[in-house]
Motif scaffolding. Structure first.
Motif, mmCIF file in Angstrom:
data_model
loop_
_atom_site.group_PDB
_atom_site.id
_atom_site.type_symbol
_atom_site.label_atom_id
_atom_site.label_comp_id
_atom_site.label_asym_id
_atom_site.label_seq_id
_atom_site.Cartn_x
_atom_site.Cartn_y
_atom_site.Cartn_z
ATOM 1 N N TYR A 162 4.347 1.172 1.590
ATOM 2 C CA TYR A 162 4.151 0.187 2.865
ATOM 3 C C TYR A 162 4.277 -1.295 2.246
ATOM 4 O O TYR A 162 2.996 -1.575 1.693
ATOM 5 C CB TYR A 162 3.240 0.690 3.698
ATOM 6 C CG TYR A 162 3.209 -0.158 5.134
ATOM 7 C CD1 TYR A 162 4.172 -0.364 5.825
ATOM 8 C CD2 TYR A 162 1.980 -0.763 5.367
ATOM 9 C CE1 TYR A 162 4.226 -1.005 6.884
ATOM 10 C CE2 TYR A 162 1.981 -1.526 6.291
ATOM 11 C CZ TYR A 162 2.849 -1.745 7.076
ATOM 12 O OH TYR A 162 2.775 -2.463 8.391
ATOM 13 N N PHE A 210 0.986 -1.151 -0.042
ATOM 14 C CA PHE A 210 0.003 0.115 0.007
ATOM 15 C C PHE A 210 0.720 1.509 0.037
ATOM 16 O O PHE A 210 1.520 1.566 1.069
ATOM 17 C CB PHE A 210 -0.940 0.090 1.362
ATOM 18 C CG PHE A 210 -2.015 -0.993 1.260
ATOM 19 C CD1 PHE A 210 -3.023 -1.058 0.298
ATOM 20 C CD2 PHE A 210 -1.713 -2.373 2.071
ATOM 21 C CE1 PHE A 210 -4.008 -1.970 0.323
ATOM 22 C CE2 PHE A 210 -2.650 -3.091 2.126
ATOM 23 C CZ PHE A 210 -3.851 -3.195 1.301
ATOM 24 N N PRO A 229 0.847 -12.358 14.346
ATOM 25 C CA PRO A 229 0.610 -11.516 14.957
ATOM 26 C C PRO A 229 -0.173 -10.294 14.575
ATOM 27 O O PRO A 229 -0.304 -10.366 13.163
ATOM 28 C CB PRO A 229 1.769 -10.897 15.386
ATOM 29 C CG PRO A 229 2.805 -11.436 14.444
ATOM 30 C CD PRO A 229 2.487 -12.526 13.983
ATOM 31 N N SER A 230 -0.816 -9.447 15.019
ATOM 32 C CA SER A 230 -1.884 -8.594 14.523
ATOM 33 C C SER A 230 -0.940 -7.709 13.534
ATOM 34 O O SER A 230 0.236 -7.023 13.630
ATOM 35 C CB SER A 230 -2.308 -7.555 15.675
ATOM 36 O OG SER A 230 -3.477 -6.759 14.985
ATOM 37 N N GLY A 231 -1.559 -7.566 12.250
ATOM 38 C CA GLY A 231 -0.794 -6.501 11.313
ATOM 39 C C GLY A 231 0.155 -7.148 10.283
ATOM 40 O O GLY A 231 0.800 -6.419 9.645
ATOM 41 N N CYS A 232 0.272 -8.372 10.606
ATOM 42 C CA CYS A 232 1.277 -9.070 9.778
ATOM 43 C C CYS A 232 0.946 -9.410 8.390
ATOM 44 O O CYS A 232 1.598 -10.145 7.422
ATOM 45 C CB CYS A 232 1.607 -10.439 10.386
ATOM 46 S SG CYS A 232 0.202 -11.749 10.274
ATOM 47 N N GLY A 233 -0.385 -8.992 7.951
ATOM 48 C CA GLY A 233 -0.720 -9.201 6.737
ATOM 49 C C GLY A 233 -1.664 -10.398 6.399
ATOM 50 O O GLY A 233 -2.071 -10.895 5.194
ATOM 51 N N LYS A 234 -2.315 -11.175 7.226
ATOM 52 C CA LYS A 234 -3.204 -12.113 7.164
ATOM 53 C C LYS A 234 -4.405 -11.749 6.154
ATOM 54 O O LYS A 234 -4.713 -12.535 5.234
ATOM 55 C CB LYS A 234 -3.698 -12.908 8.420
ATOM 56 C CG LYS A 234 -2.598 -13.038 9.439
ATOM 57 C CD LYS A 234 -3.327 -13.793 10.778
ATOM 58 C CE LYS A 234 -4.019 -12.684 11.430
ATOM 59 N NZ LYS A 234 -3.079 -11.903 12.156
ATOM 60 N N SER A 235 -5.078 -11.009 6.833
ATOM 61 C CA SER A 235 -6.079 -10.567 6.018
ATOM 62 C C SER A 235 -5.978 -10.023 4.601
ATOM 63 O O SER A 235 -6.628 -10.346 3.756
ATOM 64 C CB SER A 235 -6.862 -9.405 7.000
ATOM 65 O OG SER A 235 -7.413 -9.630 8.150
ATOM 66 N N THR A 236 -4.664 -9.318 4.440
ATOM 67 C CA THR A 236 -4.553 -8.860 3.248
ATOM 68 C C THR A 236 -4.376 -9.878 2.209
ATOM 69 O O THR A 236 -4.709 -9.868 0.886
ATOM 70 C CB THR A 236 -3.177 -7.744 3.100
ATOM 71 O OG1 THR A 236 -3.526 -6.836 4.229
ATOM 72 C CG2 THR A 236 -3.182 -7.239 1.835
ATOM 73 N N GLU A 257 -10.978 -14.643 10.514
ATOM 74 C CA GLU A 257 -11.365 -14.521 11.973
ATOM 75 C C GLU A 257 -12.784 -14.662 12.113
ATOM 76 O O GLU A 257 -13.377 -13.578 12.833
ATOM 77 C CB GLU A 257 -10.732 -13.103 12.517
ATOM 78 C CG GLU A 257 -9.505 -12.842 12.164
ATOM 79 C CD GLU A 257 -8.543 -12.143 13.138
ATOM 80 O OE1 GLU A 257 -9.217 -11.773 14.166
ATOM 81 O OE2 GLU A 257 -7.548 -11.329 12.923
ATOM 82 N N VAL A 307 3.237 -4.941 2.798
ATOM 83 C CA VAL A 307 2.474 -5.640 3.470
ATOM 84 C C VAL A 307 2.659 -6.953 3.253
ATOM 85 O O VAL A 307 2.689 -7.900 4.267
ATOM 86 C CB VAL A 307 0.946 -5.316 3.379
ATOM 87 C CG1 VAL A 307 0.091 -6.282 4.494
ATOM 88 C CG2 VAL A 307 0.757 -3.830 3.754
ATOM 89 N N HIS A 337 -5.922 -15.269 14.759
ATOM 90 C CA HIS A 337 -4.669 -15.064 15.573
ATOM 91 C C HIS A 337 -4.841 -15.917 16.996
ATOM 92 O O HIS A 337 -4.099 -15.828 17.882
ATOM 93 C CB HIS A 337 -4.622 -13.618 15.902
ATOM 94 C CG HIS A 337 -5.459 -12.984 16.568
ATOM 95 N ND1 HIS A 337 -6.490 -11.978 15.984
ATOM 96 C CD2 HIS A 337 -5.985 -13.163 17.755
ATOM 97 C CE1 HIS A 337 -7.243 -11.505 16.919
ATOM 98 N NE2 HIS A 337 -7.268 -12.175 17.948
HETATM 99 N N1 LIG Z 1 -6.110 -0.350 2.386
HETATM 100 C C1 LIG Z 1 -5.039 -0.118 3.095
HETATM 101 N N2 LIG Z 1 -4.133 0.729 3.237
HETATM 102 C C2 LIG Z 1 -3.196 1.016 3.947
HETATM 103 N N3 LIG Z 1 -2.715 -0.111 4.501
HETATM 104 C C3 LIG Z 1 -3.318 -1.021 4.757
HETATM 105 C C4 LIG Z 1 -4.540 -1.462 4.198
HETATM 106 N N4 LIG Z 1 -5.125 -2.355 4.531
HETATM 107 C C5 LIG Z 1 -4.255 -2.963 5.179
HETATM 108 N N5 LIG Z 1 -3.229 -2.237 5.483
HETATM 109 C C6 LIG Z 1 -2.006 -2.323 6.494
HETATM 110 O O1 LIG Z 1 -1.491 -3.666 6.308
HETATM 111 C C7 LIG Z 1 -1.006 -4.130 7.338
HETATM 112 C C8 LIG Z 1 -1.633 -5.715 7.368
HETATM 113 O O2 LIG Z 1 -3.087 -5.368 7.536
HETATM 114 P P1 LIG Z 1 -3.835 -6.733 7.745
HETATM 115 O O3 LIG Z 1 -5.336 -6.400 7.846
HETATM 116 O O4 LIG Z 1 -3.582 -7.709 6.588
HETATM 117 O O5 LIG Z 1 -3.369 -7.428 9.008
HETATM 118 P P2 LIG Z 1 -3.840 -8.751 9.810
HETATM 119 O O6 LIG Z 1 -2.805 -9.644 9.668
HETATM 120 O O7 LIG Z 1 -5.049 -9.412 9.256
HETATM 121 O O8 LIG Z 1 -4.185 -8.149 11.433
HETATM 122 P P3 LIG Z 1 -5.408 -8.370 12.232
HETATM 123 O O9 LIG Z 1 -4.830 -9.640 13.099
HETATM 124 O O10 LIG Z 1 -5.000 -7.332 13.286
HETATM 125 O O11 LIG Z 1 -6.410 -8.626 11.548
HETATM 126 C C9 LIG Z 1 -1.463 -3.410 8.450
HETATM 127 O O12 LIG Z 1 -0.334 -2.849 9.030
HETATM 128 C C10 LIG Z 1 -2.154 -2.535 7.918
HETATM 129 O O13 LIG Z 1 -2.202 -1.032 8.520
#
Ligand SMILES: Nc1ncnc2c1ncn2[C@@H]1O[C@H](COP(=O)(O)OP(=O)(O)OP(=O)(O)O)[C@@H](O)[C@H]1O
Ligand SMILES: [Mg+2]
Lengths: 292, 369
Positions: B16, B13, B37-44, B159, B18, B192
């Motif tokens: 950054y 993004f 861990p939170s924010g590691c990019g799983k959802s992405t 999740e 991800v 998580h």
């Molecule tokens: N649309 C976006 N624009 C900018 N940054 C984004 C966007 N979507 C996600 N991110 C960033 O990408 C990183 C990974 O996000 P993601 O949602 O994949 O984390 P996650 O592993 O699912 O975390 P969680 O366990 O908290 O859900 C985060 O730091 C988030 O800030």
């Protein structure tokens, strides 16, 4: 380690607080009443005056005299009735068009990620900064090129310049607040962008659409300057101008009573619309429709 | 049903990053869990597979076919969101049937499928309600029903249980496991919660800062973590770590905190810099026990089915010990010993990678006390 105790703040007896509370409540009602009287008096005055005719108009009295002759004359005035129809058509059409364009634009600006979006949004806001007079002559040219001069459609087109900016703005911020996941769920369910908009977002945007629609309808219904400039003949006039051009039975009589009657009549449809949609707006906001 | 393959997938993004060049093969019918861990990019990563987020680089294959540019609506997947994302203005029945309506299926076919799914998920009595009239667990079932009804090739879960309370979570976990056993569709599940990961997964992917740390069967990851991150991530309470004292270590003798002293014949590997021991591998013993390391007993928590004890090894280091045995008669502040089986000791190198010692680890005699 010394434990410091703060002395309790000075306080009055319980009955003193009760008195204070009563005085406050009383004060609140008094000020609300004052504000209401101040705001509603002009309308009340219009209603009172509209039921008077002749010499009665020039005598100060707060009570209506229940003479509906002014209304009778008004409803038999073909110019005024025509203007009422024109106003309805123009306001309705420009509201609909600005809602359709506004919704599409808001979806694009609020959701689809494309970089010029921000600039467009700011430009849209800039448009609404200019006072109407500034755009008047330019608009006049445009209307001329479109060959719409002296047609109600000229007003429909020109009112978009007033209604579209705020419609787009309000709807854009509303769409931004809807959870993205709803839309993603719809995409996963196989919807096209348009179907997402019509089947998922639109039903949830009811309150926003009702309020923006209402605002643009009122704006178009009451507009005077464009209506005066772009319309030449009586049969194409809208209500605000028609009221301004009402004439009495003789050249020297100013038809004050009739003007008041017309003003009251013109406000009624708006009042009805506001009452209908206001309930919708409140219902939409409180039902938690947006939270999944 | 279909396999899912990611080849060199990256997502940024702006500036950054991800997701950083991920390669992954998910087999047909497999239950794959992404944890991290939170924010590691799983959802992405999950959204990349779904097509909701375009990749910055790399390719996505579903069922062997290249789908990198195919929009989400045409990928034939189902997605269950953390917030359920039910359509608030439609009743349960329409929520479930919306995808079928969109696909222009016949009315009878739609009714048949909705009925079948509703029965399967025990939500038949809720079909006329609006989402806001449902409890969290019921919403979750509806969301799963909505996913199920389209008979997708792949299920994606983000999740799905994290908004439920503990009891309900356990129940739904069980149901999802059962569902997978029934439909045998490929499922990719983000969580998580490591209990969910360990219990549901055929294989687990451990993500950290957009990279895959390790992929493998749950047991494999637990017993043979590839590195310190994985070792510390799985297990609760988490693994105890302690640095080795490099200056005092010489040759094959390793020394560390609390009088740790082992000798190891490590064939050609880098010198270990850190040790790790799981709380359940540790045993509280008296301080004089030979080979035990010493620390101060700080606190015991009685959870009914087990005890968790905290032992301070140094100013900054507190280890946890888990045991199911009878109450341990140590007083707070008492010096105690900790002992373990040599096989349960993990060694980590400078780069965090685990160093295999094959159990060939011995007390360095006479050195410990
Ligand atoms: N649309 C976006 N624009 C900018 N940054 C984004 C966007 N979507 C996600 N991110 C960033 O990408 C990183 C990974 O996000 P993601 O949602 O994949 O984390 P996650 O592993 O699912 O975390 P969680 O366990 O908290 O859900 C985060 O730091 C988030 O800030
Ligand atoms: Mg997430």
């Amino acid at each position: 380690m010394a434990i410091t105790t703060t002395a309790p703040a000075k306080r009055y007896s319980n009955s003193t607080y009760r008195t204070i509370r009563r005085v406050r409540t009383f004060g609140l009602y008094v000020s609300v009443t004052a504000v209401l009287v101040y705001m509603l008096f002009p309308y009340y005055w219009a209603i009172v005056s509209s039921t008077k005719s002749g010499q009665a108009l020039y005598q100060f009295s707060l009570l209506p005299s229940l003479d509906f002759g002014n209304y009778w004359q008004l409803f038999h005035n073909p110019v005024f009735m025509g203007a009422l129809v024109n106003s309805g058509l123009v306001a309705f059409a420009s509201t609909m068009i600005s809602l359709v364009i506004g919704i599409l634009a808001a979806y694009a600006l609020g959701r689809l990620q494309f970089s010029p979006g921000r600039i467009i949004l700011i430009a849209v806001l800039m448009i609404s900064i200019f006072p109407q007079v500034v755009v008047l002559s330019g608009m006049f040219e445009v209307i001329g090129w479109l060959r719409l001069y002296n047609r109600p459609s000229a007003l429909i087109v020109s009112y978009l310049i007033l209604t579209l900016p705020f419609t787009t703005w309000i709807l854009t911020s509303f769409i931004r607040d809807l959870p993205t996941e709803l839309e993603e769920a719809a995409l996963i369910d196989g919807c096209s962008r348009l179907r997402v908009l019509t089947h998922v977002l639109l039903p949830l945007m009811g309150p926003a659409i009702a309020s923006t629609g209402l605002l643009s309808f009122i704006l178009a219904w009451n507009e005077f300057l464009f209506a005066l400039t772009f319309i030449l003949t009586d049969e194409n006039r809208t209500v605000p101008v028609a009221i301004g051009l009402l004439t009495g039975s003789s050249r020297y009589e100013y038809p004050f009573g009739q003007i008041m009657a017309a003003s009251v009549t013109v406000t009624l449809p708006l009042l009805v619309l506001v009452l209908i949609f206001q309930r919708k707006i409140v219902a939409g906001l409180t039902s938690g429709a947006v939270k999944g | 049903m279909a396999s899912v393959t990611l080849k060199n997938v990256s997502k940024s993004f702006g500036a950054y990053d991800v997701i950083r060049s991920i390669d992954l093969e998910i087999e047909d019918g497999e239950f794959m869990v992404f944890v991290g861990p939170s924010g590691c990019g799983k959802s992405t990563l999950l959204r990349v597979i779904a097509g909701l987020v375009p990749v910055s680089e790399g390719d996505v294959f579903i069922g062997g076919e290249q789908v990198t540019e195919v929009p989400a609506s045409k990928r034939g997947l189902a997605f269950v969101f953390q917030s359920y994302a039910l359509y608030p203005h439609m009743n349960v029945s329409r929520n479930i049937s919306f995808a079928l309506e969109t696909a222009r299926l016949g009315r009878d076919e739609i009714r048949r499928r909705v009925t079948k799914v509703a029965e399967m998920l025990k939500i038949s009595h809720l079909l006329d309600r609006r989402p806001r009239q449902l409890s969290g667990g019921q919403r979750q079932r509806v969301a799963i029903g909505r996913a199920l009804v389209g008979e997708p090739e792949v299920f994606l879960f983000d999740e799905p249980l994290s908004n439920l309370d503990a009891d309900l979570r356990m129940e739904m976990r069980f149901e999802i496991a059962k569902l997978h056993a029934d439909v045998k569709t490929t499922m990719i599940y983000v969580t998580h919660d490591q209990t969910e990961a360990m219990t549901l997964a055929d294989r687990i992917v451990i993500l950290n800062q957009g990279r895959i740390e390790q992929v493998g069967r749950p047991r494999e990851l637990y017993d043979r973590p590839a590195n310190r991150f994985v070792a510390g991530f799985l297990g609760s309470p988490r693994m105890n770590f302690a640095p080795l004292d490099r200056a005092a270590s010489s040759g094959s003798v390793l020394r560390g905190v609390g009088g740790f002293c082992h000798s190891a014949e490590l064939a050609g590997a880098d010198a270990p810099v850190e040790i790790g021991l799981r709380p359940e591998a540790l045993k509280l013993v008296s301080a004089e026990t030979k080979g035990a390391i010493r620390g101060t007993f700080e606190r015991m928590e009685d959870l009914g089915y087990e005890y968790v004890c905290y032992v301070r090894l140094s100013e900054t280091l507190v280890w946890t010990v888990r045991s199911t045995g009878s109450p341990l008669a140590f007083a707070e502040g008492e010096v105690v010993g900790l002992s373990w089986q040599p096989v349960s000791l993990y060694l980590f190198g400078d780069d965090g990678r685990r160093i295999d010692h094959g159990g060939a680890l011995h007390l360095a005699l006479g050195a410990s006390l």
